[in-house]
Design an enzyme around this catalytic site. Structure first.
Site, mmCIF file in Angstrom:
data_model
loop_
_atom_site.group_PDB
_atom_site.id
_atom_site.type_symbol
_atom_site.label_atom_id
_atom_site.label_comp_id
_atom_site.label_asym_id
_atom_site.label_seq_id
_atom_site.Cartn_x
_atom_site.Cartn_y
_atom_site.Cartn_z
ATOM 1 N N ASP A 60 -3.051 2.513 -5.966
ATOM 2 C CA ASP A 60 -1.915 2.538 -5.044
ATOM 3 C C ASP A 60 -1.805 1.342 -4.123
ATOM 4 O O ASP A 60 -1.022 1.360 -3.185
ATOM 5 C CB ASP A 60 -1.957 3.830 -4.220
ATOM 6 N N GLU A 61 -2.597 0.315 -4.331
ATOM 7 C CA GLU A 61 -2.411 -0.869 -3.490
ATOM 8 C C GLU A 61 -2.716 -2.133 -4.263
ATOM 9 O O GLU A 61 -3.501 -2.120 -5.208
ATOM 10 C CB GLU A 61 -3.248 -0.792 -2.209
ATOM 11 N N ASP A 89 0.858 -1.183 0.000
ATOM 12 C CA ASP A 89 0.000 0.000 0.000
ATOM 13 C C ASP A 89 0.893 1.232 0.000
ATOM 14 O O ASP A 89 1.707 1.404 0.912
ATOM 15 C CB ASP A 89 -0.882 -0.041 1.262
#
Lengths: 417, 372
Positions: free
Chosen positions: A134-135, A41
């Site tokens: 983003d993860e 993350d």
């Protein structure tokens, strides 16, 4: 105990500092080199990208989000210290942090950075499941021989590479399943590296609130509260059949999660189930004309995505959120799947017309689900709407023009409302 | 209140009432039937606030009165009583209870006050006429399959009953459509119906009214206003609100220039469509019709599950044509044909197709083709 230096990636057995570079930034865990499911993350992703591109912002509180009525999509760690959280209404964030630099999201840039991260992840394993820009989950089972290093080392290498090559930091959670990997990545942010092993799973979960389960939101939490379930320990006292009877499939999942069990695979092939788009207004509105314009624009965004992915859907959904945050959802099943703005708009509009009351609303959303390949779209016409075929052809022609001269080259009048 | 009634008469009256009552009800009184005993008849009244049914039955009334009781429970009890039993209903014993007694069976049912029961406001009817049960039955039976279930097009959720210009003058006409198929059924205009306003009779009303029409010889008294419609036999009166909406102009939907004519035995055709459609498990199965001189090939091609083909001898003298339809729709309209051959009139593979029975234009069906 097996340990790893986060700076020079040297694995070692004893000591509180790296024997090679003397760094204190180490991870030590009995199962460190045995665990294979990871969750990565990025730390305050959008804000980090902005700070990277504009070093002047480095020590300033930065909030990414749109408009004064919008919500915070990301707050940098400086802003977080002041209490700003993502999904917080912007006015509230600015009250807490009046000197914050508010930046409108630059999605293209974030998408590019995300792609670069993705290509780094691709080098580690084919089993990647991105959850957002983003993860992502990564399953590194069976990759040790290939890389000549255990998953823990590879994940540490990934975040180090992200930092040196892209200027973005990330946190890693490493465990034996997805649920715990995601929980772990959140334990020690930013630049964290947390491990939850098999042996400590039960003890770790025991006093944790069930709220931390991904998918347990306010509604489920309220239902759980009613029967006195707050922590995992509470959950463990419940019988599997009782949980199932009370909460259905969610109960079944809770029973397993309470025991730290999560059999879901890391899979990038989760088929897309729906396409939707929504917008929060800068000012609550009940004006039918203004809302109509929004319905059209949202329908067009949904249709554009359906066309881009060669899909068509049979169910049109309209979502409205009232000023008091209550939300309404209305859905309509179509006779035949569609990917046309015209169809989506007309159905969403008909649903809107049947909603009693006049708002005002703070949010409106349009969605398309029940997705099929586009070859199944528009198989049959409507007797009562002989103009539909012509409008469909006009829309295809409009799409051609937009493709050639840009999105805004040709617009419907109602798109300007 | 106390009266005795023969089980058969009671069952008939109560079953009509309980079918109007909505199963899932948030207003308790709406689950009840209002029983009113007076003179030598008992009246059963039930409503869902849109439809009201009043059913009269002869009974031996010992003491006049009225009460309300759960319609479904009463129906279940009466249904399970032996045939020919004499049933006595009385609310004189225990307060707030209705006693149902037959032979050695005794039931005590909770009641709700009769004053709480909503009685539909009576209204002025613009048009009153009488029509044979068989005529109404044909009008609604042949059109109701095309009623739409789409809530967004609520004005299609019923049968549009109105006065129209038919081939030989004014007719009483019923039209239903869901945008994919359409049925237009005409009958001779009954005396007194000339000024009837056009009304959209809701789907549920059509179903309830159908139960009044089993006796061919029966004359049905029909009353119509802008907002309500009433169908009555000497025993049963069914009053219903009509759908508040405008039925679309269906006349422009019915193709008049379709020239390619196919004549086929309707039963053979329906059976063949049914057979070839078996291979596809999809909800909207497409059947392809390939027409050549006096030959029709029906085929279904479902890439995942298989293919089927069947040839039929037909009367067709026009150019070759390939056209696809939803199998279910084809079956439904073909099964409306009961006397003569089915006549299909096509234009192109993308245009609506018309179907009728022989040369009879009093029942016309339109179906939209499907891309195959």
């Amino acid at each position: 105990m097996p340990a790893l230096c986060k700076d020079c990636l040297t694995p070692f057995e004893t000591g509180t500092r790296c024997p090679a570079c003397r760094s204190p930034r180490i991870v030590a865990h009995p199962e460190l080199f045995a665990l294979c499911i990871a969750h990565m993350d990025c730390d305050a992703f959008y804000a980090s990208v902005e700070k990277r591109d504009n070093p002047e912002l480095a020590d300033k509180p930065v909030i990414i989000g749109g408009g004064h009525r919008g919500v915070v999509s990301t707050a940098c760690y400086v802003a977080r210290i002041r209490g700003v959280r993502s999904a917080m209404p912007m006015f509230q964030a600015l009250k807490l942090c009046p000197d914050a630099v508010v930046i409108k999201p630059r999605m293209q840039v974030y998408v590019e950075v995300s792609r670069a991260i993705r290509s780094m992840m691709d080098e580690l394993t084919p089993a990647i499941q991105p959850l957002s820009l983003d993860e992502a989950f990564l399953d590194l089972t069976g990759t040790q021989r290939l890389h000549g290093a255990p998953p823990a080392v590879m994940m540490a290498r990934l975040v180090r590479r992200m930092q040196t090559e892209l200027g973005i930091t990330g946190s890693v959670g490493l465990s034996h399943n997805k649920f715990l990997a995601k929980v772990a990545s959140d334990l020690n942010k930013p630049k964290g590296f947390s491990v939850i092993g098999q042996a400590e799973t039960a003890a770790f979960l025991q006093d944790k609130p069930v709220r931390m389960i991904w998918g347990v939101g306010q509604a489920t939490q309220a239902a759980l509260d009613k029967v006195g379930i707050r922590t995992f320990a509470d959950l463990l006292r419940w019988d599997r059949a009782d949980l199932h009877a009370r909460f259905g499939s969610m109960g079944e999942r809770l029973w397993h999660l309470a025991r730290g069990q999560d059999a879901r695979r890391v899979s990038s092939r989760e088929p897309v189930k729906s396409i939707s788009n929504e917008t929060t207004f800068s000012e609550d509105t009940g004006d039918a004309d203004i809302l109509d314009g929004h319905i059209w624009r949202l329908s067009q965004k949904v249709a554009d995505r359906a066309k881009a992915t060669a899909t068509a859907g049979r169910v049109v959904t309209l979502k409205l959120k009232l000023s008091d945050h209550r939300s309404l959802t209305r859905r309509h099943s179509l006779h035949a799947a569609t990917q046309l703005t015209d169809d989506i708009y007309r159905n969403a509009r008909a649903l809107f017309d049947q909603v009693p009351g006049a708002g005002p609303y703070r949010l409106i959303g349009v969605g398309l689900s029940g997705l099929h390949p586009e070859s199944e779209a528009g198989l049959s016409g409507d007797l009562l709407d002989p103009g539909a075929a012509t409008r469909g052809r006009a829309e295809r022609a409009t799409d051609e023009i937009r493709r050639k001269f840009g999105d805004k080259a040709i617009l419907k009048g109602r798109a300007l409302r | 209140m106390k009266f005795s009634i023969e089980r058969g008469a009671l069952l008939k009256a109560v079953s009509q009432a309980q079918s109007v009552v909505e199963r899932r009800n948030t207003i308790p009184i709406l689950a009840n039937v209002l029983i009113e005993a007076d003179g030598n008849t008992v009246q059963f009244r039930a409503t869902d606030l849109d439809i009201e049914v009043v059913d009269k039955a002869p009974a031996m009334v010992e003491k006049a009165g009225a009460t309300t009781v759960a319609a479904v429970t009463l129906h279940e009890i009466v249904r399970k009583l032996p045939d020919g039993a004499l049933v006595t209903l009385s609310d004189d014993g225990v307060a707030g209870r209705l006693t149902v007694q037959a032979g050695r069976s005794n039931f005590n049912l909770a009641t709700l006050p009769k004053e709480d029961f909503p009685v539909m406001a009576s209204s002025e009817y613009a048009s009153n006429f009488s029509v044979g049960a068989s005529v109404l039955r044909r009008l609604f039976d042949k059109s109701k399959f095309a009623i739409s279930t789409e809530e967004t097009r609520y004005y299609l959720n019923g049968v549009y009953m109105h006065v129209a210009d038919g081939d030989g003058g004014k007719v009483l006409r019923c039209v239903a459509t869901d945008g994919h198929r359409l049925a237009r059924i005409d009958a001779e205009l009954p005396m007194g119906a000339e000024d009837m306003p056009g009304v959209i009779v809701p789907r549920k009303t059509v179903g309830e009214m159908r139960k009044l029409l089993d006796d061919d010889e029966m004359k049905i008294a029909v009353s119509v206003s802008e907002t309500k419609v009433r169908f009555a036999t000497p025993e049963i009166t069914l009053t219903s609100k009509v759908i508040d909406g405008t039925f679309p102009d269906y006349t422009r939907v019915i193709p008049s220039g379709n020239t390619r004519k196919l004549e086929v035995d309707a039963k053979d055709f329906a059976a063949a469509v049914d057979r070839v459609a078996t291979v596809s498990s999809e909800r909207s199965r497409a059947v392809k019709l390939q027409l050549d001189e006096d030959r029709l090939i029906l085929s279904v091609n479902a890439p995942d599950s298989g293919a089927a083909e069947e040839e039929l001898a037909v009367a067709y003298a026009d150019e070759r044509l390939e056209i696809g339809f939803n199998a279910k729709y084809l079956l439904e309209i073909a099964s409306q044909v009961d006397r003569e051959n089915a006549v299909f009139l096509f234009n192109s593979a993308g245009d609506p197709t018309l179907m009728r029975e022989g040369n009879d234009t009093s029942a016309v069906y339109v179906v939209m083709p499907m891309r195959v």
